[in-house]
Write a protein that holds these residues in place. Structure first.
Motif, PDB file in Angstrom:
ATOM      1  N   THR A 111      12.566   9.466   0.859  1.00  0.00           N
ATOM      2  CA  THR A 111      13.237  10.274   1.963  1.00  0.00           C
ATOM      3  C   THR A 111      14.211  10.824   1.284  1.00  0.00           C
ATOM      4  O   THR A 111      15.218  10.363   0.119  1.00  0.00           O
ATOM      5  N   LEU A 112      14.875  12.076   1.598  1.00  0.00           N
ATOM      6  CA  LEU A 112      15.688  12.970   0.966  1.00  0.00           C
ATOM      7  C   LEU A 112      16.808  13.298   1.811  1.00  0.00           C
ATOM      8  O   LEU A 112      17.421  14.437   1.829  1.00  0.00           O
ATOM      9  N   GLY A 113      17.340  12.619   2.904  1.00  0.00           N
ATOM     10  CA  GLY A 113      18.113  13.005   3.884  1.00  0.00           C
ATOM     11  C   GLY A 113      17.681  14.496   4.679  1.00  0.00           C
ATOM     12  O   GLY A 113      16.723  14.733   5.149  1.00  0.00           O
ATOM     13  N   GLU A 114      18.564  15.414   4.474  1.00  0.00           N
ATOM     14  CA  GLU A 114      18.577  16.610   5.315  1.00  0.00           C
ATOM     15  C   GLU A 114      17.432  17.122   4.647  1.00  0.00           C
ATOM     16  O   GLU A 114      16.919  18.267   5.421  1.00  0.00           O
ATOM     17  N   ALA A 115      17.034  17.049   3.456  1.00  0.00           N
ATOM     18  CA  ALA A 115      16.147  18.030   2.625  1.00  0.00           C
ATOM     19  C   ALA A 115      14.527  17.284   2.934  1.00  0.00           C
ATOM     20  O   ALA A 115      13.476  17.940   2.433  1.00  0.00           O
ATOM     21  N   GLY A 116      14.497  16.599   3.777  1.00  0.00           N
ATOM     22  CA  GLY A 116      13.357  15.659   4.341  1.00  0.00           C
ATOM     23  C   GLY A 116      12.669  14.769   3.584  1.00  0.00           C
ATOM     24  O   GLY A 116      13.424  13.649   3.389  1.00  0.00           O
ATOM     25  N   ASP A 148       0.898  -1.256   0.118  1.00  0.00           N
ATOM     26  CA  ASP A 148       0.079  -0.146   0.171  1.00  0.00           C
ATOM     27  C   ASP A 148       0.734   1.247   0.022  1.00  0.00           C
ATOM     28  O   ASP A 148       0.558   2.069  -0.560  1.00  0.00           O
ATOM     29  N   ILE A 149       2.207   1.207   0.919  1.00  0.00           N
ATOM     30  CA  ILE A 149       2.929   2.364   0.861  1.00  0.00           C
ATOM     31  C   ILE A 149       4.297   1.890   0.668  1.00  0.00           C
ATOM     32  O   ILE A 149       4.668   0.688   1.364  1.00  0.00           O
ATOM     33  N   LEU A 150       4.885   2.301  -0.313  1.00  0.00           N
ATOM     34  CA  LEU A 150       6.441   2.313  -0.495  1.00  0.00           C
ATOM     35  C   LEU A 150       7.339   3.150  -0.168  1.00  0.00           C
ATOM     36  O   LEU A 150       7.278   4.409  -0.460  1.00  0.00           O
ATOM     37  N   VAL A 151       8.241   2.857   0.707  1.00  0.00           N
ATOM     38  CA  VAL A 151       9.155   3.576   1.423  1.00  0.00           C
ATOM     39  C   VAL A 151      10.683   3.468   0.483  1.00  0.00           C
ATOM     40  O   VAL A 151      11.325   2.477   0.775  1.00  0.00           O
ATOM     41  N   VAL A 152      11.303   4.491   0.075  1.00  0.00           N
ATOM     42  CA  VAL A 152      12.517   4.408  -0.616  1.00  0.00           C
ATOM     43  C   VAL A 152      13.435   5.637  -0.073  1.00  0.00           C
ATOM     44  O   VAL A 152      12.881   6.690  -0.080  1.00  0.00           O
ATOM     45  N   ASN A 153      14.583   5.629  -0.243  1.00  0.00           N
ATOM     46  CA  ASN A 153      15.696   6.645  -0.263  1.00  0.00           C
ATOM     47  C   ASN A 153      16.181   6.920  -1.948  1.00  0.00           C
ATOM     48  O   ASN A 153      15.446   6.321  -2.560  1.00  0.00           O
ATOM     49  N   GLU A 154      17.041   8.006  -1.741  1.00  0.00           N
ATOM     50  CA  GLU A 154      17.230   8.355  -3.213  1.00  0.00           C
ATOM     51  C   GLU A 154      17.901   7.342  -4.049  1.00  0.00           C
ATOM     52  O   GLU A 154      17.524   6.889  -5.258  1.00  0.00           O
TER      53      GLU A 154
END
Length: 285
Positions: A204-209, A168-174
């Motif tokens: 997720t974008l590190g320090e950029a949020g 339902d929800i996918l979480v990825v970093n850059e």
């Protein structure tokens, strides 16, 4: 409602180094005793500290490291009735961290390879959180079972690999987003990945949020600039806080802000440390 986390549990050996080694290079540094780690364990503890009633399902060995991980989860208030003891040794990770908080990690999967989705309870209205440090086939089976009964599935695609099923929800970093974009021939931003995959995507974008895209959703939440001691576990703290926020019924802007706060606080100490609900609330406002 409660949260079930299915995933890895490791004994982490953290090496503090002046710089990360290049291929073939030996770098001298310092390391302490083994500490609890693994994306599954880290995310379960993060969710519990952020206020969610949490159960962890996975596998550890019948050894001292396994006993240490069990005790750590219990001390954090996590239900470990789904944590199996298996014949393989508890997984171990060598975590190298330089003076800027950057890291390189090598993992011996051990007991994590024997984590079984069939032991994970599923129930309508609940939420299950997964990562990619257990067998992909087990994640695929659990995603199918959970979605069939109306349980929401959050998948953190770490480390990056082909999707084992559609959450339902996918979480990825850059880097993980870039990997998926290459597989699906689309942009690496959350909106492009959502358009290609159909599920809600949080990047997720590190320090950029962080940014999030989904049906009728297009959000960006700024980060919290704090002094960085170590980035290990920041993404896990973010995922755990995200799950806790969803279970608490918060709206997406509040969920992202609290997740960003948890991820930032995790960077202020060495090791895979998770902030508690009070610290998250104080920073998130």
């Amino acid at each position: 409602m409660s949260l079930v986390v299915f995933g890895s549990a490791n004994a982490d050996f953290v090496f503090s180094l002046p710089q990360l080694p290049a291929p073939g290079e030996t770098v001298l540094g310092e390391a302490g005793a083994a500490i609890p780690g693994g994306k599954g364990l880290n995310q379960a503890i993060a969710a519990a500290r952020a206020g969610a009633v949490t159960r962890f399902c996975g596998a550890v060995g019948a050894d001292a490291h396994g006993a240490m991980l069990r005790a750590t989860l219990m001390e954090a208030g996590v239900d470990i009735s789904g944590l199996a003891e298996v014949s393989a040794p508890t997984a171990m990770a060598a975590v190298m961290v330089d003076g800027q908080g950057r890291n390189q990690i090598a993992v011996s999967s051990g007991a994590n390879r024997l984590a079984r989705a069939g032991a994970v309870p599923v129930s309508p209205g609940g939420l299950v959180l997964l990562q990619m440090e257990v067998p992909a086939a087990e994640n695929a089976a659990l995603i199918a079972r959970a979605r069939a009964v109306g349980m929401r599935v959050v998948l953190n695609l770490a480390p990056a690999a082909a999707l084992p099923g559609l959450p339902d929800i996918l979480v990825v970093n850059e880097p993980e987003a870039a990997f998926l974009a290459g597989l699906h021939g689309c942009g690496a931003d959350a909106a492009s990945l959502h358009a290609a995959l159909g599920c809600i995507v949080a990047r997720t974008l590190g320090e950029a949020g962080a940014e999030l895209a989904g049906p009728g959703l297009a959000l960006h939440c700024p980060g919290f600039p704090l002094a960085v001691a170590d980035t290990v576990g920041a993404g896990d703290a973010w995922c755990g806080a995200l799950a806790a926020g969803l279970l608490a019924g918060l709206d997406w802007p509040a969920v992202l802000r609290r997740a960003n706060a948890a991820g930032a606080l995790a960077c202020t100490r060495m090791g895979a440390w998770s902030a508690d609900a009070r610290a998250i609330s104080a920073l998130a406002g």
